[in-house]
Design an enzyme around this catalytic site. Structure first.
Site, PDB file in Angstrom:
ATOM      1  N   HIS A 385       0.975  -1.394  -0.022  1.00  0.00           N
ATOM      2  CA  HIS A 385       0.093   0.296  -0.280  1.00  0.00           C
ATOM      3  C   HIS A 385       1.120   1.227   0.236  1.00  0.00           C
ATOM      4  CE1 HIS A 385      -3.345   1.822   0.273  1.00  0.00           C
ATOM      5  NE2 HIS A 385      -4.183   1.133   1.078  1.00  0.00           N
ATOM      6  N   ASP A 389      -2.659   2.229  -4.487  1.00  0.00           N
ATOM      7  CA  ASP A 389      -3.720   2.805  -3.663  1.00  0.00           C
ATOM      8  C   ASP A 389      -4.074   1.499  -4.304  1.00  0.00           C
ATOM      9  OD1 ASP A 389      -2.085   5.244  -3.272  1.00  0.00           O
ATOM     10  OD2 ASP A 389      -2.962   6.206  -4.648  1.00  0.00           O
TER      11      ASP A 389
END
Length: 414
Positions: A385, A389
């Site tokens: 992450h 995204d």
């Protein structure tokens, strides 16, 4: 004259290895280029060939020792000199003649080499022999020219396990009875490969911000295509049409559309790749390995299937090299071959994403307002992450789903 056996160059950035197993014993004859010892590196097992023919002399490194590149492992003695050094001193007394013709010694009979002769065993068979604790000289080979196969060793191990324990006398039986209901423990040192796998996976958890997104795929179109063209495909290309080539091609579409999924964090920079090298997770006897299929975006379905098949065979035979596993921008792991329904795969550092495939099973789904049965598969995308995204990860996985459900997209790059 002695010839030194040294640790060879093991690959880029690899400076040491662990002595895994000596394939020959001191005093045994060795041929030029015959494997005499296996070394375990962080990624693969490497067999060291004999640099000359002769007799294996003293071992400098023992099994389990850590050795550096260029370190001395053993010596190979000249076969003539070694034979002379080991020959017994001649007898000075005259031999005693036999009392009668019936007592005369019989002529020597040449013994046939057993099917389990260590010099004739393949790397896979040697590992099986070590794993199951089987004496290869006691097993009859069913392979070509009577050679021992891995299946022969496994069958012998199963027979050994199923056979009843030999009868013992009453005094000796008493101690055995006392421990028959006990709980035993066995300590086995982790191989260097397993230690490295553990460190890398733990490092991935500690370094990356891991998250997993899921989807399900209707496999009807792919399965119909395989059923329709599998025979023609195999006849033309000499390899079976599998699922991995479809998912590899579908992944290419996703990685091209979402560049961050095909990128890596290096220091304080993000490196984007304009090529797609896919690491394919393969279960090998010594642990999980991930050989790399390079330039997948430029390969045909047949080229991808051939590469995967060759890597799978090399993994089972223990012949994968460091170069085979170097690099990779994305990974596909197929836990479905073991029956896994769903999982959260872990990324292969320094990569940023991994696609997990699972088993196919018939499930009820709604199509055009009706409940129908379709062959469905859950797919998962685990990602870092820090660089990818949530929207990008979901979109990439959705792209893979759509391409599998409508393989025409793979042909028109959509």
């Amino acid at each position: 004259m002695s010839i030194e056996v040294k640790v060879p160059t093991l690959g880029e950035s690899v400076s040491e290895a662990t002595v895994g197993q000596w394939l020959k014993k001191p005093g045994e004859a060795v041929a030029l280029d015959e494997p005499i010892v296996s070394l375990e590196t962080d990624k693969v097992a490497v067999e060291v060939p004999a640099p000359a023919a002769g007799v294996l002399g003293a071992l400098v490194a023992n099994e389990g020792d850590t050795v550096n590149v260029g370190a001395l492992l053993a010596l190979i003695e000249d076969s003539v000199a070694a034979a002379g050094a080991q020959a017994p001193a001649p007898r000075t007394e005259a031999p005693v003649p036999p009392a009668s013709a019936s007592e005369a010694p019989a002529a020597p009979i040449a013994a046939a080499a057993p099917s389990g002769d260590a010099a004739a065993l393949s790397p896979a068979v040697r590992r099986a022999v070590l794993e199951y604790g089987i004496d290869p000289s006691t097993v009859k080979g069913t392979g070509k020219d009577g050679r021992l196969t891995k299946e022969d060793v496994m069958a012998a191990a199963a027979a050994k396990q199923a056979s009843p324990a030999p009868a013992v006398s009453a005094p000796a039986a008493a101690p055995a009875a006392a421990v028959s209901g006990g709980r035993n423990e066995e300590r086995v040192k982790m191989t260097r490969l397993r230690q490295t796998i553990a460190k890398r996976l733990k490092s991935a958890q500690e370094t990356a911000a891991l998250l997993t997104t899921f989807n399900d795929v209707d496999m009807s179109a792919v399965m119909e295509a395989r059923a329709k063209y599998k025979d023609v495909f195999e006849k033309k290309h000499g390899v079976k049409l599998g699922l991995m080539s479809f998912f590899a091609k579908a992944s290419v579409l996703a990685l091209k559309d979402i560049p961050s999924v095909n990128a890596q964090i290096q220091g304080d920079e993000i490196v984007y790749f304009d090529y797609v090298d896919i690491s394919v997770a393969v279960s090998a006897p010594n642990g999980l390995v991930v050989p790399v299929v390079r330039d997948v975006d430029k390969l045909s379905f047949a080229d991808i299937e051939k590469s995967i098949a060759n890597y799978g065979k090399a993994a089972r035979d223990g012949t994968l090299t460091m170069a085979d596993m170097a690099g990779g921008t994305f990974t596909i792991s197929n836990g479905g071959v073991f029956g896994g329904l769903m999982s959260t795969p872990i990324i292969n550092p320094p990569q940023s994403a991994v696609l997990g495939l699972h088993r196919i099973e018939d499930r009820p789904v709604v199509r055009n307002g009706e409940i129908v049965v379709r062959p469905m598969m859950y797919i998962a995308l685990s990602y870092d992450h820090r660089i990818i995204d949530g929207r990008e990860a979901v979109t990439a996985l959705k792209t893979i789903k759509e391409a599998i459900e409508d393989p025409t997209r793979l042909l028109i790059d959509l």
